[in-house]
Design an enzyme around this catalytic site. Structure first.
Site, mmCIF file in Angstrom:
data_model
loop_
_atom_site.group_PDB
_atom_site.id
_atom_site.type_symbol
_atom_site.label_atom_id
_atom_site.label_comp_id
_atom_site.label_asym_id
_atom_site.label_seq_id
_atom_site.Cartn_x
_atom_site.Cartn_y
_atom_site.Cartn_z
ATOM 1 N N LYS A 20 5.775 -0.886 2.051
ATOM 2 C CA LYS A 20 5.095 -1.414 3.367
ATOM 3 C C LYS A 20 5.257 -2.773 3.752
ATOM 4 O O LYS A 20 5.713 -3.294 4.588
ATOM 5 C CB LYS A 20 3.537 -0.749 3.342
ATOM 6 N N GLU A 45 0.838 -1.304 -0.069
ATOM 7 C CA GLU A 45 -0.072 0.021 -0.018
ATOM 8 C C GLU A 45 0.841 1.341 0.169
ATOM 9 O O GLU A 45 0.096 2.366 0.172
ATOM 10 C CB GLU A 45 -0.951 0.015 1.122
HETATM 11 C C1 BGC Z 1 -2.185 -4.155 5.205
HETATM 12 C C2 BGC Z 1 -3.054 -5.096 4.152
HETATM 13 C C3 BGC Z 1 -4.207 -5.772 5.236
HETATM 14 C C4 BGC Z 1 -4.678 -4.897 6.260
HETATM 15 C C5 BGC Z 1 -5.708 -5.746 6.963
HETATM 16 C C6 BGC Z 1 -3.061 -3.641 6.264
HETATM 17 O O1 BGC Z 1 -2.126 -2.807 7.068
HETATM 18 O O2 BGC Z 1 -1.243 -3.452 4.379
HETATM 19 O O3 BGC Z 1 -2.568 -5.937 3.348
HETATM 20 O O4 BGC Z 1 -4.818 -6.480 4.333
HETATM 21 O O5 BGC Z 1 -3.802 -4.215 6.808
HETATM 22 O O6 BGC Z 1 -4.716 -6.681 8.098
#
Ligand code: BGC
Length: 755
Positions: free
Chosen positions: A596, A485
């Site tokens: 990330k 992300e």
């Molecule tokens: C992560 C995602 C994940 C979400 C829920 C986020 O911090 O980047 O990959 O799906 O958390 O766990």
């Protein structure tokens, strides 16, 4: 490192009471059964000097409200869904001669709480020296039944050791206190108001009842609690709560016993009132001992297939079992409920389901409780109509686009760059369908559900991409966000392209398989899906010509532009500025070359055959230097690839930062709920990382290593009706077939037949 709980291979024990840690321990001590989830709150709800986050949740029961955008635009998610914190039925307030129990004010000794992972119970015990001079030995046990979805139970025993006093037990049924969210933390509930209206409460003899409505989603939640106790009692009904009270004069040697049998039911608008069902349910419920015996049998069977051992690190073993225990507690079992990012342990991420389910959690169930894996996929199947509708909104005339985050299948992500742009969710689900079939050979599932999911997701990717002249006629997927992300709306995210390619291939293969093995289903599917075999030909061409950004000096960019972004050395970022998402504007992050969680590393673990060992080594070193691991989903993936490239020490280091992440509150947010995907990630590290387990062309392969920190380890997996145990020591590995027909496996490249 100092661990907050005693080290015990089968239990989490808090000896004493840590008021400053209450919110965290409430997540750790949560009990659930895939439907009901109860945080490990104290029965008396509060203690002076301690902050609590009260919580009882019902999986899949949510409220929603329109999202208010300052600048709305076409196609934004419309509604926000949030899991409801329903009426609390687990409470018990003890009063001894007018002194109410409060751990912060009363003289309480030898307080302990024990989460027993074989019994599936939470047990609390303490000695209370009352102001009136008595000593009371108090024991409270709680369980949320793994064998009866709607039931939970509490048992109280108060023994007077010395002195004499009047002990009153007050048990109520009341609406949850609303925990304050943190509006500055996108991972947490952003400021909640009361989503439930209490419409009635009452008492029918020793049974207390309450009904609540969600404001906007038409759920009615019913709870009934029967009090089983030989004492005379009275009940009191207020506007918003109903209370049961009994009092007994205790002298040394006397005992007071109470069992609460709790039943939750839910109905939707237009369905019959389900309160009578809750009342009947709690009245007919087996007693505590019987429920506890059933619970134990259920968990014995689970551990039989999911067993793990570590010789040489009990704390680690405790952490791994704790993870599995919470996973099995949190997963929906009826094909209508899924597993939220925090399970049923807290309100973090609002009770939403993400790709965490298919990419991390489902593999655990696939190899331990395959029926549960199937139920989770059935949940996705049930939401196909919504996914189709979403695809149309997003401009795709064919196919289905699953939501990035949701409770009931509707897209709820209000921030599309790092949310609904994550089209890989379709590929994650498709991959899970493929793997489910490879591990179980469940053709019925494919014919009834799986094929339709594969076809609709393949169609979506085919419409999303195109054969690009600029890329020599290769098939490209532009403007998507991968799992990482911190790099959003990129072209040709390597992970997304890889899952899409696999989606194309498995959709084509599965339709061919069904045509061959289930001709009637094939005809039905062709008609229902308006499917023509030429579609599969198109998908296979796209798969063959899928574009992947080429390596530069041996480094594969995780998307077309990744290597062009501005470097941001990790050691230049002060610790107090992490995680980045909490301290920098998204645009600052997105224009830098920083991750990330690293998508190329994930692609290398899942599609390892595409890369040479040298490439894996070189790219591991590079992505290791640009990844913040600001997602708890990151470390497990690095650990698995580190093992594959022979860096056992690095694998061990990463593994150790995820295996006990919640037990040791390493990310300082365990209070908001446990990190389910990370917990599953730790299991993946053990089996796929250290155990080197892969399923290749339908054969289970292992390439185990034993880190020098352990004398040995073992794990069990279920595969095609067999249970297999893998035992690894410094001298090598052994494999045992515990149940099922003989089967061939590949161990370190050699074929072995287990019988
Ligand atoms: C992560 C995602 C994940 C979400 C829920 C986020 O911090 O980047 O990959 O799906 O958390 O766990």
């Amino acid at each position: 490192m100092k661990h907050p709980y005693s080290i015990d291979p089968w239990a989490i024990v808090e000896a004493g009471f840590s008021p400053e840690k209450l919110r965290e321990s409430e997540s750790v001590f949560a009990l659930a059964n895939g439907f009901i989830g109860m945080r490990g709150n104290l029965e008396e709800r509060e203690a002076a000097g301690a902050n609590t986050i009260e919580g009882t949740f019902l999986n899949g029961v949510f409220d929603s409200e329109p999202i208010t955008y300052g600048e709305a635009a076409y196609g934004y998610a419309k509604n926000h869904e949030t899991i409801c914190n329903v009426m609390d039925a687990k409470s018990l307030l003890l009063v001894a001669d007018e002194e109410a129990l409060d751990l912060g004010l009363c003289v309480v000794m030898a307080h302990s709480r024990t989460l027993d992972m074989r019994a599936g119970t939470l047990r609390r015990r303490f000695l209370w020296h009352t102001l009136s001079g008595s000593s009371l030995d108090v024991e409270i046990e709680r369980l949320v039944s793994l064998t009866h979805q709607e039931l939970a139970a509490v048992r109280l025993r108060v023994r007077c050791l010395s002195g004499a006093c009047a002990v009153s037990v007050v048990s109520d049924l009341s609406p949850a206190v609303i925990a304050a969210g943190d509006p500055n933390d996108p991972r947490n509930a952003a400021g909640k108001d009361r989503r439930l209206l209490t419409v009635s409460c009452g008492a029918q003899g020793p049974v207390l009842t309450m009904q609540q409505h969600t404001k906007n989603t038409g759920f009615t939640i019913n709870c009934a609690v029967e009090h089983r106790c030989s004492l005379p009692f009275s009940t009191r009904c207020g506007a918003d709560a109903v209370t049961w009270v009994a009092t007994r004069e205790l002298e040394a040697g006397d005992e007071l016993l109470l069992e609460k049998s709790i039943c939750y039911t839910v109905s939707r608008a237009g369905e019959a009132d389900a309160l009578p069902q809750a009342v009947d349910g709690c009245r007919a419920a087996p007693d505590f001992d019987t429920l506890a015996a059933e619970q134990r049998a259920y968990l014995d069977a689970f551990w039989e297939g999911a067993g793990m051992e570590i010789d040489g690190d009990d704390a680690l073993l405790q952490g791994l079992r704790f993870n599995l225990f919470h996973l099995i507690q949190s997963a929906g079992r009826d094909g209508k409920r899924n597993i939220a990012a925090k399970g049923l342990t807290g309100e973090g991420y609002e009770g939403h389901t993400f790709w965490d389910t298919e990419a991390y959690i489902l593999p655990v169930f696939l190899y331990t409780e395959p029926q549960l894996a199937r139920r989770l996929l059935e949940y996705r199947y049930a939401s196909l109509p919504k996914a189709r509708a979403r695809a149309r909104v997003m401009g795709h005339p064919r196919g289905a686009l699953f939501p990035w985050r949701t409770i009931d299948g509707e897209e709820c992500s209000a921030y599309f760059p790092a949310g609904s742009a994550q089209y890989h969710i379709d590929g994650d689900i498709a991959l899970a369908v493929r793997d489910y079939f490879l591990v179980t050979e469940d053709l019925d599932f494919l014919a009834a559900y799986g094929a339709e999911i594969l076809v609709e997701t393949a169609r979506l990717f085919y419409d999303l991409g195109f054969f690009s002249e600029a890329k020599g006629g290769r098939f490209v997927l532009n403007c998507v966000t991968g799992p990482d992300e911190y790099n959003v709306m990129v072209d040709n995210n390597v992970y997304t392209n890889a899952v899409a390619e696999e989606n194309f291939r498995s959709a084509a293969a599965v339709m061919a398989l069904i045509k061959n093995r289930r001709p009637e289903d094939y005809v039905r599917l062709c008609a229902a899906l308006d499917y023509a075999p030429s579609e599969a030909d198109d998908w296979l061409v796209a798969a063959e010509r899928m574009y992947y950004p080429p390596a530069r000096d041996g480094i594969y960019p995780q998307d077309d532009g990744f290597l062009e972004r501005k470097p941001w050395p990790l050691d230049s970022i002060p610790a107090e500025m992490r995680p980045l998402l909490m301290h920098y504007h998204g645009l600052t992050i997105y224009r830098h070359r920083i991750c990330k969680q690293a998508d190329l590393i994930l692609a290398m673990t899942l599609f390892g055959e595409r890369y040479s060992l040298e490439e894996k080594k070189k790219n591991f070193a590079f992505y290791d230097s640009v990844t913040t691991h600001d997602s708890s989903l990151s470390m497990a993936v690095f650990s698995i690839l580190a093992n594959e490239i022979g860096e056992t020490d690095t694998a061990y280091r990463y593994f150790m930062s995820c295996a006990r992440l919640d037990l040791d509150d390493m990310h300082h947010n365990t209070k908001d709920g446990l990190h389910m995907a990370n917990m599953a990630g730790a299991w993946n590290c053990m089996t796929k990382g250290f155990g080197g387990m892969r399923c290749r062309d339908g054969t289970l392969c292992f390439a185990p290593v034993c880190p020098p920190q352990w004398k040995g380890y073992a794990f069990r997996v279920r595969f095609r009706g067999r249970t297999i145990e893998v035992r690894v020591g410094a001298e090598g590995a052994s494999y045992r077939l515990l149940s099922g027909e003989p089967i061939a496996i590949i161990a370190d490249g050699q074929t072995l037949t287990l019988s």
